[in-house]
Design an enzyme around this catalytic site. Structure first.
Site, short mmCIF file in Angstrom:
data_model
loop_
_atom_site.label_atom_id
_atom_site.label_comp_id
_atom_site.label_asym_id
_atom_site.label_seq_id
_atom_site.Cartn_x
_atom_site.Cartn_y
_atom_site.Cartn_z
N ASP A 133 2.50 -67.17 17.78
CA ASP A 133 3.78 -66.86 16.78
C ASP A 133 4.58 -66.04 17.57
OD1 ASP A 133 4.48 -66.04 13.76
OD2 ASP A 133 4.97 -64.33 15.00
N TYR A 167 12.62 -61.68 18.92
CA TYR A 167 11.56 -61.09 20.08
C TYR A 167 12.06 -61.35 21.36
CZ TYR A 167 8.15 -61.17 16.25
OH TYR A 167 7.46 -61.28 15.22
N LYS A 221 10.92 -68.12 14.57
CA LYS A 221 11.48 -67.59 13.49
C LYS A 221 13.04 -67.67 13.76
CE LYS A 221 7.73 -64.42 12.67
NZ LYS A 221 7.46 -64.24 14.27
N HIS A 234 13.62 -65.35 9.20
CA HIS A 234 12.71 -64.01 9.93
C HIS A 234 12.93 -63.03 8.74
CE1 HIS A 234 11.40 -61.71 13.57
NE2 HIS A 234 10.45 -61.40 12.46
#
Length: 275
Positions: A45, A50, A75, A108
């Site tokens: 994931d 990120y 996401k 997200h």
């Protein structure tokens, strides 16, 4: 005993235990994901937000596993809400991951103050209809956000990834998910580490000769949640995966259920503006 998969509402199967990479740098994530895949994790994931999709893509390429054997989630970044923005952002994500088809793509955060999550959802529906992603879903959506995309969109989300741990058990939202066949996925399944020292968790772990993290992850599995613990330490990555050879008793599950405080470690989705 083996860890089960979760069957999403479109028939796609998703591993119930995955590996999360939040707050792992693009450099460090290569080794972390490589260790996870070597350990046996088959679900990774990540997220555009990120900043480590490239590293995840490199680790996947290095692993040499058949593509169909690894379930990959990413996401949409908060700055990319809106129909056209979302479609372009997906192209970038796929380039970073070196993939042709993504297993699961999520919005997200709903960012209700911007009020763009419905057209954003329609972009994900298009990607799904075109076969570029096998499943689509959302993250951090509350019931009103879910109801709106269900009413105004054409597809019920397959997954809602939410902050979920024994201090925030999200019972009402999980019941809504179950009613509409939306899989519940837990981020921060260990309560950002706080729960590793909670006396109830520690006591159960000592009695069962398990780690507190293993007890917490087993709680998620037995509730039916998908869980995505994160670590960069090889020993912890491996330990977190070894939860298929024991079960918590009904009494222990009830003890853990009883520590809910409606306590969040992350922002509230109704208030978060993406910054």
């Amino acid at each position: 005993m083996t860890l089960p998969d979760v069957t999403l509402n479109n028939g796609v199967r998703m591993p119930q235990l995955g590996f999360g990479v939040w707050q792992v740098s693009d450099e460090d994530v290569v080794d972390a994901v490589s260790v996870a895949l070597e350990t046996g994790y088959r679900s990774i994931d990540t997220a555009a937000g990120y900043g480590n999709e490239r590293g995840v893509g490199e680790a996947l390429s290095r692993a040499g596993l058949d593509r169909e054997d690894v379930f990959v989630t990413s996401k949409l970044a908060n700055d990319d809400h809106g129909y056209d923005h979302a479609l372009r952002a997906f192209d970038t994500t796929m380039k970073n991951l070196h993939l042709e088809v993504l297993d699961l793509y999520l919005i997200h955060w709903p960012l209700p103050a911007r009020d763009l999550y419905v057209p954003t959802w329609r972009a994900l529906e298009r990607l799904y209809a075109e076969g570029r992603v096998r499943a689509i879903g959302v993250s951090n959506f509350q019931r009103p956000h879910l109801e709106r995309v269900m009413d105004e969109g054409g597809i019920i989300p397959m997954v809602n990834q939410i902050e979920l741990h024994p201090l925030l058990d999200q019972r009402d939202l999980r019941e809504f998910h179950a009613e509409h066949h939306i899989a519940t996925e837990a981020w921060s399944p260990l309560g950002r580490g706080y729960l590793l020292e909670h006396p109830v968790i520690v006591d159960i772990a000592e009695q069962m000769e398990r780690t507190p993290a293993q007890v917490l992850l087993r709680w998620h599995i037995q509730l039916g949640n998908v869980a995505i613990p994160k670590s960069v330490t090889p020993e912890r990555i491996e330990s977190n995966f070894r939860i298929d050879d024991f079960e918590l008793s009904r009494a222990d599950m009830d003890r853990i259920d009883g520590i809910d405080e409606d306590k969040r470690f992350g922002p509230h989705p109704d208030e978060f503006d993406g910054r």
